[in-house]
Motif scaffolding. Sequence first.
Motif, PDB file in Angstrom:
ATOM      1  N   SER A  38      -8.792  -2.154  -2.461  1.00 52.28           N
ATOM      2  CA  SER A  38      -9.170  -1.728  -1.107  1.00 52.28           C
ATOM      3  C   SER A  38     -10.256  -0.649  -1.136  1.00 52.28           C
ATOM      4  O   SER A  38     -10.759  -0.250  -0.089  1.00 52.28           O
ATOM      5  N   TYR A  39     -10.635  -0.196  -2.332  1.00 57.29           N
ATOM      6  CA  TYR A  39     -11.752   0.744  -2.484  1.00 57.29           C
ATOM      7  C   TYR A  39     -13.061   0.013  -2.818  1.00 57.29           C
ATOM      8  O   TYR A  39     -14.085   0.650  -2.993  1.00 57.29           O
ATOM      9  N   LYS A  54      -4.081   2.236   5.265  1.00 53.90           N
ATOM     10  CA  LYS A  54      -4.913   3.386   5.653  1.00 53.90           C
ATOM     11  C   LYS A  54      -6.345   3.206   5.166  1.00 53.90           C
ATOM     12  O   LYS A  54      -7.307   3.498   5.879  1.00 53.90           O
ATOM     13  N   ASN A  55      -6.491   2.708   3.928  1.00 54.64           N
ATOM     14  CA  ASN A  55      -7.833   2.464   3.377  1.00 54.64           C
ATOM     15  C   ASN A  55      -8.583   1.388   4.156  1.00 54.64           C
ATOM     16  O   ASN A  55      -9.789   1.475   4.362  1.00 54.64           O
ATOM     17  N   LEU A  58      -0.646   3.189   2.097  1.00 57.50           N
ATOM     18  CA  LEU A  58      -1.919   3.719   1.583  1.00 57.50           C
ATOM     19  C   LEU A  58      -3.020   2.664   1.669  1.00 57.50           C
ATOM     20  O   LEU A  58      -4.168   2.962   2.000  1.00 57.50           O
ATOM     21  N   THR A  59      -2.649   1.417   1.375  1.00 56.71           N
ATOM     22  CA  THR A  59      -3.621   0.314   1.445  1.00 56.71           C
ATOM     23  C   THR A  59      -4.068   0.097   2.886  1.00 56.71           C
ATOM     24  O   THR A  59      -5.262  -0.051   3.162  1.00 56.71           O
ATOM     25  N   VAL A 108       2.711   2.501  -1.234  1.00 57.78           N
ATOM     26  CA  VAL A 108       1.450   1.888  -1.675  1.00 57.78           C
ATOM     27  C   VAL A 108       0.902   0.925  -0.619  1.00 57.78           C
ATOM     28  O   VAL A 108      -0.316   0.814  -0.439  1.00 57.78           O
ATOM     29  N   VAL A 109       1.790   0.261   0.141  1.00 53.35           N
ATOM     30  CA  VAL A 109       1.334  -0.615   1.233  1.00 53.35           C
ATOM     31  C   VAL A 109       0.685   0.217   2.339  1.00 53.35           C
ATOM     32  O   VAL A 109      -0.389  -0.122   2.847  1.00 53.35           O
ATOM     33  N   TRP A 152      -4.191  -2.215  -3.452  1.00 50.21           N
ATOM     34  CA  TRP A 152      -4.622  -0.855  -3.076  1.00 50.21           C
ATOM     35  C   TRP A 152      -5.894  -0.462  -3.836  1.00 50.21           C
ATOM     36  O   TRP A 152      -6.855   0.046  -3.242  1.00 50.21           O
ATOM     37  N   LEU A 211       1.165  -7.897   3.789  1.00 52.02           N
ATOM     38  CA  LEU A 211       1.409  -6.474   3.516  1.00 52.02           C
ATOM     39  C   LEU A 211       2.298  -5.866   4.596  1.00 52.02           C
ATOM     40  O   LEU A 211       3.216  -5.089   4.309  1.00 52.02           O
ATOM     41  N   CYS A 228       0.967  -4.910  -5.124  1.00 52.98           N
ATOM     42  CA  CYS A 228       0.458  -4.086  -4.022  1.00 52.98           C
ATOM     43  C   CYS A 228      -0.440  -2.965  -4.551  1.00 52.98           C
ATOM     44  O   CYS A 228      -1.423  -2.585  -3.905  1.00 52.98           O
ATOM     45  N   LEU A 229      -0.108  -2.466  -5.736  1.00 52.36           N
ATOM     46  CA  LEU A 229      -0.947  -1.451  -6.382  1.00 52.36           C
ATOM     47  C   LEU A 229      -2.334  -2.029  -6.680  1.00 52.36           C
ATOM     48  O   LEU A 229      -3.355  -1.370  -6.476  1.00 52.36           O
TER      49      LEU A 229
END
Length: 452
Positions: A239-240, A278-279, A275-276, A272-273, A236, A257, A232-233
């Motif tokens: 995802s940028y 959200k991105n 945050l992903t 971390v999920v 994440w 996810l 998942c990291l």
Amino acid sequence: MDQAELNTEQVLKRDIPWETYMTTKLISGTCLQLLRRYDNRPESYRAQLLDDDGPAYVRVFVSILRYIFKEDTVEYVLALIDEMLTANPKRARLFHDKSLANEDTYEPFLRLLWKGNWFIQEKSCKILGLIVSARPRSQNGIVANGEASNSKQKLISIDDVLKGLVEWLCAQLKNPSHPSRGVPTAINSLATLLKEPVVRSSFVQADGVKLLVPLISPASTQQSIQLLYETCLCVWLLSYYEPAIEYLATSRTLPRLIEVAKSSTKEKVVRVVVLTLKNLLSKGTLGAQMVDLQVPQVVQSLKAQAWSDEDLLEVLNQLEEGLKESIKKLSSFDKYKQEVLLGHLDWSPMHKDPIFWRENITHFEENDFQILRVLITILDTSSDPRALAVACFDLSQFIQHHPAGRIIVTDLKAKERVMKLMNHESAEVTKNALLCIQRLFLGAKYASFLQA
């Protein structure tokens, strides 16, 4: 012993014949002296030697790996380096000392990824990852070993090192060298390396993103929880990166996810999920997909739990606000379209709202009646009675509200599919299939009446 089950302690118990290597001129007299000082000494004594003369020892280790190919010795030197870096990861900077500017400190480890047994591969991967991450950054470009970009010495470029490393990591995810440690080793390394733009680019070009998706699933054992977290990291970090987002948007990544967020009890995994998510919220159609996949309800459920991590609660609040904005921006037809394209049909209010059908009926003509075609495909492929019932109902609504609805639906060969569902075991399906057929036949009879 199986090489895959070797550990550093066992390897370091070996007695390596350094004098023989000097006699055969594989190492120099200076190299032998340094090894005698360092080998089989207490950790505190070695630490002092590395503090005083670290680059000289790095030169010795790299030289041995470059010129000596005996497996026992290669394993031993890798174990020495691993021990040195495990005790203090900052020592990876020693590989970039100015005195080593003309030494290619990457090459031996990159070569050993492909040439050695599992012990050698695993240690080379770990060491190379630490060395790469510790390299100095330059405004004029980042180059191997910290040397200026105008170096006369031809060294392997950092881009080539990273691409080679990514190639090996993807190979491990496809066909691991070790049945239980190959994949975790690759994911662990990627979780660090994907911070690098060139690694993200190489990973996407190597079609690596799809190799992560199967690993995103609820975990039970401590080992699998760590693997899930690091996977998942990786997602994440990706995802940028826009080219990676394109794949994430069209794969099963998002539902997986969300399933992990709903079922995991580990705060670091949930964080971390979230945050992903959200991105990804503002990217393309992903916000609409999240609404359809009921992420707002998932967020509500997560907020109701007793998390000790204040950062997690803050991110959940941010995601919740973002979802509210996403819902406001979505027109009713956008929501409907996403629901149909994802195949997640349910009795949401718009289906039975006459105003929705009157205001949006012309949208159904877009992309050569794409939405109608998908509805008809659902009749053929779905095993969900609710989805079948709603699809039949929506076709009947289209027939009712579009001036040429009956003709279009007939031309798309929907009648045969709907009639098959009139004997479905679900009363909800048969009721709506019958409604659809009645509207089709009503049109046919009315047309015959006019012709008469």
